[in-house]
Design a protein around this motif. Structure first.
Motif, mmCIF file in Angstrom:
data_model
loop_
_atom_site.group_PDB
_atom_site.id
_atom_site.type_symbol
_atom_site.label_atom_id
_atom_site.label_comp_id
_atom_site.label_asym_id
_atom_site.label_seq_id
_atom_site.Cartn_x
_atom_site.Cartn_y
_atom_site.Cartn_z
ATOM 1 N N UNK A 2 0.840 -1.185 0.000
ATOM 2 C CA UNK A 2 0.000 0.000 0.000
ATOM 3 C C UNK A 2 0.882 1.245 0.000
ATOM 4 N N UNK A 3 0.451 2.282 -0.712
ATOM 5 C CA UNK A 3 1.184 3.537 -0.713
ATOM 6 C C UNK A 3 0.209 4.714 -0.723
ATOM 7 N N UNK A 4 0.754 5.906 -0.700
ATOM 8 C CA UNK A 4 -0.104 7.075 -0.568
ATOM 9 C C UNK A 4 -1.048 7.242 -1.753
ATOM 10 N N UNK A 5 -0.635 6.826 -2.937
ATOM 11 C CA UNK A 5 -1.524 6.971 -4.091
ATOM 12 C C UNK A 5 -2.814 6.175 -3.900
ATOM 13 N N UNK A 166 -0.636 20.893 8.999
ATOM 14 C CA UNK A 166 0.536 20.404 8.258
ATOM 15 C C UNK A 166 1.784 20.252 9.116
ATOM 16 N N UNK A 167 1.808 20.900 10.269
ATOM 17 C CA UNK A 167 2.992 20.820 11.115
ATOM 18 C C UNK A 167 3.020 19.624 12.048
ATOM 19 N N UNK A 168 2.030 18.751 11.973
ATOM 20 C CA UNK A 168 2.022 17.560 12.829
ATOM 21 C C UNK A 168 3.272 16.715 12.544
ATOM 22 N N UNK A 169 3.960 16.348 13.612
ATOM 23 C CA UNK A 169 5.168 15.523 13.486
ATOM 24 C C UNK A 169 4.878 14.038 13.642
ATOM 25 N N UNK A 170 3.891 13.722 14.487
ATOM 26 C CA UNK A 170 3.666 12.341 14.896
ATOM 27 C C UNK A 170 2.178 12.048 14.967
ATOM 28 N N UNK A 171 1.799 10.883 14.466
ATOM 29 C CA UNK A 171 0.420 10.411 14.572
ATOM 30 C C UNK A 171 0.427 9.140 15.408
ATOM 31 N N UNK A 181 -3.657 1.272 10.972
ATOM 32 C CA UNK A 181 -2.225 1.583 11.018
ATOM 33 C C UNK A 181 -1.630 1.614 9.612
ATOM 34 N N UNK A 182 -1.944 0.604 8.791
ATOM 35 C CA UNK A 182 -1.364 0.513 7.445
ATOM 36 C C UNK A 182 -1.746 1.725 6.606
ATOM 37 N N UNK A 183 -3.023 2.114 6.653
ATOM 38 C CA UNK A 183 -3.457 3.266 5.877
ATOM 39 C C UNK A 183 -2.819 4.551 6.349
ATOM 40 N N UNK A 184 -2.733 4.726 7.665
ATOM 41 C CA UNK A 184 -2.113 5.928 8.229
ATOM 42 C C UNK A 184 -0.633 5.982 7.872
ATOM 43 N N UNK A 185 0.047 4.848 7.990
ATOM 44 C CA UNK A 185 1.479 4.806 7.672
ATOM 45 C C UNK A 185 1.726 5.123 6.204
ATOM 46 N N UNK A 186 0.866 4.618 5.323
ATOM 47 C CA UNK A 186 1.021 4.889 3.894
ATOM 48 C C UNK A 186 0.800 6.364 3.593
ATOM 49 N N UNK A 187 -0.223 6.952 4.208
ATOM 50 C CA UNK A 187 -0.515 8.360 3.969
ATOM 51 C C UNK A 187 0.562 9.274 4.535
ATOM 52 N N UNK A 188 1.101 8.888 5.692
ATOM 53 C CA UNK A 188 2.058 9.758 6.398
ATOM 54 C C UNK A 188 3.501 9.531 5.978
ATOM 55 N N UNK A 189 3.769 8.512 5.196
ATOM 56 C CA UNK A 189 5.151 8.165 4.847
ATOM 57 C C UNK A 189 5.913 9.375 4.311
ATOM 58 N N UNK A 190 7.052 9.666 4.938
ATOM 59 C CA UNK A 190 7.875 10.792 4.531
ATOM 60 C C UNK A 190 7.407 12.125 5.065
ATOM 61 N N UNK A 191 6.291 12.140 5.797
ATOM 62 C CA UNK A 191 5.736 13.408 6.286
ATOM 63 C C UNK A 191 5.571 13.443 7.800
#
Length: 321
Positions: A2-5, A166-171, A181-191
């Motif tokens: 899974x990825x952000x797309x 946009x300034x959130x560091x951690x979810x 978790x998987x969906x959140x990690x994919x969306x947040x990857x690199x951010x």
């Protein structure tokens, strides 16, 4: 994988079917905290996002038979979400839940006109029965957490968090089977980093990371109705190995206390599984750095509201289990 797309595609698909839930600021001026209020989602839980994404995508591909409808195995919440989505799309839903499923969830399933079948004492037994039913009927199976469309739908929540702040560091997110978790990690990857929180009694992701592959774990405790998968999903494990989370465990007493705090301080009616995320912060299982901007996902509120004002030693089973 899974990825952000996948998450962005899900967001476009389910727009108009789900609520954009608020991100509320809490904590203190020195240590602010944001709560993603997904307990305000349709059916009271984030899973409506994945349910609509799965069913709408299947309908686009011609896989959703309007006569057969959908089948789901659930501790309660995935069943609610898929029953609600099926009703909105005009197809029947059959939901398999354990005999221990909270009464409040079973009653709401029936209110959505779902056919409810109670099997066994835990999610794994309900899942096995659901798969037999799918094989017999050919109805569309909607997994509680381990399908790409289910996880990608859940990840739209993280997109909203990072758009609103946009300034959130951690979810910080609670983990059961790992779809959220998987969906959140994919969306947040690199951010943004992801803190994956599990009850000490149900360490599916924690155990998988230690073993190097998903493994079965014993299932018990106050959050079993919503986080009670016996093993983490392959999708969640794959992204956890690609982008390792901060994986922490919390005990039942901490979950109960965090749930009480959410109600007493914020009037947030969280179920025990949702309160597990905050418990990571209240116990110090995860300690943010100075200036770190943290969002906590309150992923569901399907709980017996009568227990919110209960004594600390009363009804420790949670949510009617």
């Amino acid at each position: 994988m899974i990825n952000r797309s996948d998450v962005l595609q899900a967001g476009s698909r389910i727009s108009g079917y789900v609520r954009r839930t608020p991100l509320l600021r809490g904590g203190t001026a020195e240590a602010p905290l944001w709560f993603k209020c997904e307990f305000l989602q349709h059916t009271g839980v984030f899973k409506a996002r994945g349910a609509f994404n799965r069913q709408l995508a299947a309908r686009e591909r011609g896989e959703l038979d309007p006569g057969l409808g959908v089948v789901v195995a659930s501790g309660g919440n995935a069943g609610l979400a898929n029953a609600y989505a099926a009703a909105a799309l005009g197809v029947p839903a059959t939901v398999f839940v354990p005999e221990t499923a909270p009464r409040v969830k079973v009653e709401r399933l029936r209110a959505y006109n779902a056919t409810v079948r109670q099997v066994g004492s835990e999610y794994a037994e309900a899942f096995a029965a659901a798969m037999e039913y799918v094989a017999e009927t050919g109805a569309l199976f909607c997994h509680a957490y381990d399908q790409l469309e289910i996880a990608a739908g859940a990840g739209t929540m993280a997109e909203e968090i990072l758009q609103d702040e946009p300034g959130i560091d951690t979810i910080v997110v609670a983990v059961g089977g790992g779809g959220l978790y998987a969906g959140v990690a994919a969306a947040a990857e690199g951010r943004a980093r992801v803190v994956a929180v599990e009850p000490r009694n149900i360490p599916t992701l924690h155990a998988a990371l230690a073993a190097g592959h998903p493994v079965d774990v014993a299932v018990s405790g106050v959050a079993v109705d919503s986080l009670g998968a016996r093993r983490v999903g392959e999708i969640a494990f794959d992204i956890a190995t690609r982008v390792p989370p901060t994986s922490v465990l919390v005990d039942d007493a901490a979950i109960i206390a965090a749930r009480s705090l959410l109600w007493s301080d914020y009037r947030i009616p969280a179920e025990y599984g949702a309160a597990a995320a905050l418990a990571a912060l209240t116990t110090g299982a995860y300690t943010p750095a100075e200036g770190e901007r943290v969002a906590v996902i309150v992923c569901g509120g399907n709980t017996d509201v009568c227990t919110l004002e209960s004594r600390p030693d009363a009804d420790a089973t949670g949510s009617g289990v």
